[in-house]
Design an enzyme around this catalytic site. Structure first.
Site, PDB file in Angstrom:
ATOM      1  N   ALA A 170       0.999  -1.214  -0.070  1.00 54.12           N
ATOM      2  CA  ALA A 170       0.002   0.011  -0.008  1.00 54.12           C
ATOM      3  C   ALA A 170       0.623   1.286  -0.029  1.00 54.12           C
ATOM      4  CB  ALA A 170      -0.950  -0.047   1.084  1.00 54.12           C
ATOM      5  N   HIS A 198      -2.254  -8.796   3.566  1.00 49.26           N
ATOM      6  CA  HIS A 198      -0.606  -8.350   4.006  1.00 49.26           C
ATOM      7  C   HIS A 198      -0.549  -6.844   3.071  1.00 49.26           C
ATOM      8  CE1 HIS A 198      -0.391 -12.647   4.891  1.00 49.26           C
ATOM      9  NE2 HIS A 198      -0.561 -12.877   3.441  1.00 49.26           N
ATOM     10  N   CYS A 199      -1.560  -6.092   3.148  1.00 47.85           N
ATOM     11  CA  CYS A 199      -1.481  -4.662   2.623  1.00 47.85           C
ATOM     12  C   CYS A 199      -1.374  -4.543   1.305  1.00 47.85           C
ATOM     13  CB  CYS A 199      -0.187  -3.980   3.438  1.00 47.85           C
ATOM     14  SG  CYS A 199      -0.310  -3.717   5.068  1.00 47.85           S
ATOM     15  N   VAL A 200      -1.803  -5.791   0.600  1.00 49.87           N
ATOM     16  CA  VAL A 200      -1.293  -5.713  -1.066  1.00 49.87           C
ATOM     17  C   VAL A 200      -2.803  -5.865  -1.555  1.00 49.87           C
ATOM     18  CG1 VAL A 200      -0.278  -6.408  -3.025  1.00 49.87           C
ATOM     19  CG2 VAL A 200       0.876  -6.409  -0.738  1.00 49.87           C
TER      20      VAL A 200
END
Ligand SMILES: Cc1ncc(COP(=O)(O)O)c(C=O)c1O
Length: 396
Positions: free
Chosen positions: A114, A352-354
């Site tokens: 991100a 996972h922030c993706v």
């Protein structure tokens, strides 16, 4: 080699497989923080006394140690930040906001964290840049060819992770860099997931900007590094203003401190920065080659053992870094993560922030097992034993 004496966390009865989120810290790093906090915990640049000078000296030594570690030409190209996220924001809003215009194109990809997408999205809103996403292949890997397909006469910058934090694919930054520079396109590299695991050489690879966080490489949280070529840093504006970054100001004007201090407003995270020097020393002592070999052996063993469990899907078998992603059909990744937690095994589940990766690969969320050199085959066996208890997982 047994690292238990160096890493106090390894003496807890846990298996720590969340190294992509943050690494464990060796005693040398912990001791250095204690030394600073207990023996000379002064601020820097603000006192005319010996311990304040010592703090400044220690911080400068860390700057030099990082310069050497990433092979930058000049230690003034090393800017201390609060971490990779802050570094990427500084690059986008301090440099590119003033150097891009409406219609200029930035190439990203949907495997990015991100922190390497959201700042660009805000810049798009602010000045009308165009964001293009280079297509990932069926494994979620990014190739130079796929970047080439997105390049037009308006492409100004490509920004990507050296190693991604979900798929764990290693990008060929050397070939990408030489291709981009042949076309006058700038290259930003997020080394958050590579800095602790493989050689990162900003000069050899001719990288324009690079960021990483100390806590993913044996250091403590709240600090990191932004590297920029000096010629680019000269053109970058601070994004945070305050004490320590100005020489003087009056009602109209601010005169900035030299680079890199103009980018380090306020009190930086001195304890974490000073102790990071010990982290670099530790990595150098173990040796990046040994780290890579150990991780490869551990990863190969983990994949081999996981492959023997019929209901486990290994989602990134082809990747070569120390990240292994798994799922069990019909079981939510967070449930599997919590089940492993009940066995004192630390992994990470979710996206996972993706959050856009799911547009390009066949899975949505996953359980991420991320290894580092201090992990052991015995720990992997413990994970495998836990994963073999299918009924317990289902009923958890
Ligand atoms: C590839 C990548 N980039 C950036 C970050 C952000 O790092 P930090 O939270 O330390 O700023 C992370 C953290 O997980 C990461 O894996």
């Amino acid at each position: 080699m047994n690292y238990k004496n160096d890493f106090p966390m390894l003496s807890n009865d846990i298996v720590y497989f969340d190294n992509a989120a943050t690494s464990l810290k060796p005693m040398s790093v912990i001791n250095k923080e204690i030394e600073y906090l207990s023996m000379y915990s002064a601020n820097m640049k603000r006192g005319d006394y010996d311990i304040a000078f010592k703090v400044e000296d220690e911080v400068n030594k860390c700057r030099e140690e990082i310069r050497e570690y990433i092979n930058a030409e000049d230690k003034n190209e090393i800017v201390f930040t609060s971490g990779a996220t802050m570094g990427l924001n500084m690059i986008v809003f301090g440099y590119f906001k003033n150097h891009l215009k409406k219609g200029d194109e930035v190439i990203l990809n949907k495997g990015e964290h991100a922190s390497n997408i959201l700042p660009w999205m805000i810049l798009r809103k602010e000045i009308g840049i165009v964001i293009k996403y280079a297509q990932l292949d069926c494994n979620g890997f990014l190739s130079l060819d796929s970047i080439k397909k997105e390049i037009t006469a308006n492409t100004r910058v490509v920004s990507l992770s050296h190693i991604t934090n979900v798929i764990g694919d290693v990008r060929d930054i050397s070939s990408i860099s030489s291709y981009l520079h042949g076309k006058g396109i700038l290259f930003v590299v997020d080394a958050s997931q590579s800095i602790a695991h493989t050689k990162v050489d900003v000069t050899l690879n001719d990288i324009d900007f690079l960021v990483f966080s100390f806590h993913k490489m044996l250091g403590s949280t709240g600090s990191g590094c932004l590297y920029g070529k000096y010629s680019l840093l000269k053109e970058m504006m601070p994004t945070i203003y305050g004490g320590g970054m100005n020489i003087d100001f009056n009602e109209e004007e601010i005169s900035l401190m030299p680079i890199p201090y103009r980018f380090e407003a306020g009190t930086i995270n001195i304890a974490s920065i000073i102790s990071f020097r010990e982290a670099i020393k530790y990595v150098n002592k173990v040796g990046l080659n040994n780290i890579m070999i150990t991780e490869k052996h551990l990863r190969d063993y983990l994949i081999r053992e996981l492959s023997k469990i019929p209901y486990i899907d290994i989602l990134n078998k082809e990747a070569t870094s120390s990240i292994v992603l798994i799922n069990i059909k019909g079981i939510d990744s967070s449930k599997l993560g919590l089940y492993l937690n009940s066995k004192k095994i630390c992994t990470r589940s979710g996206v996972h922030c993706v959050k856009m990766l799911k547009d390009e690969v066949s899975f949505d969320d996953s359980v991420r097992i991320s290894l580092y050199f201090y992990n052991t085959y015995e720990e992997i066996d413990r994970l495998i034993d836990a994963l073999k208890e299918y009924d317990n997982i289902i009923n958890f």
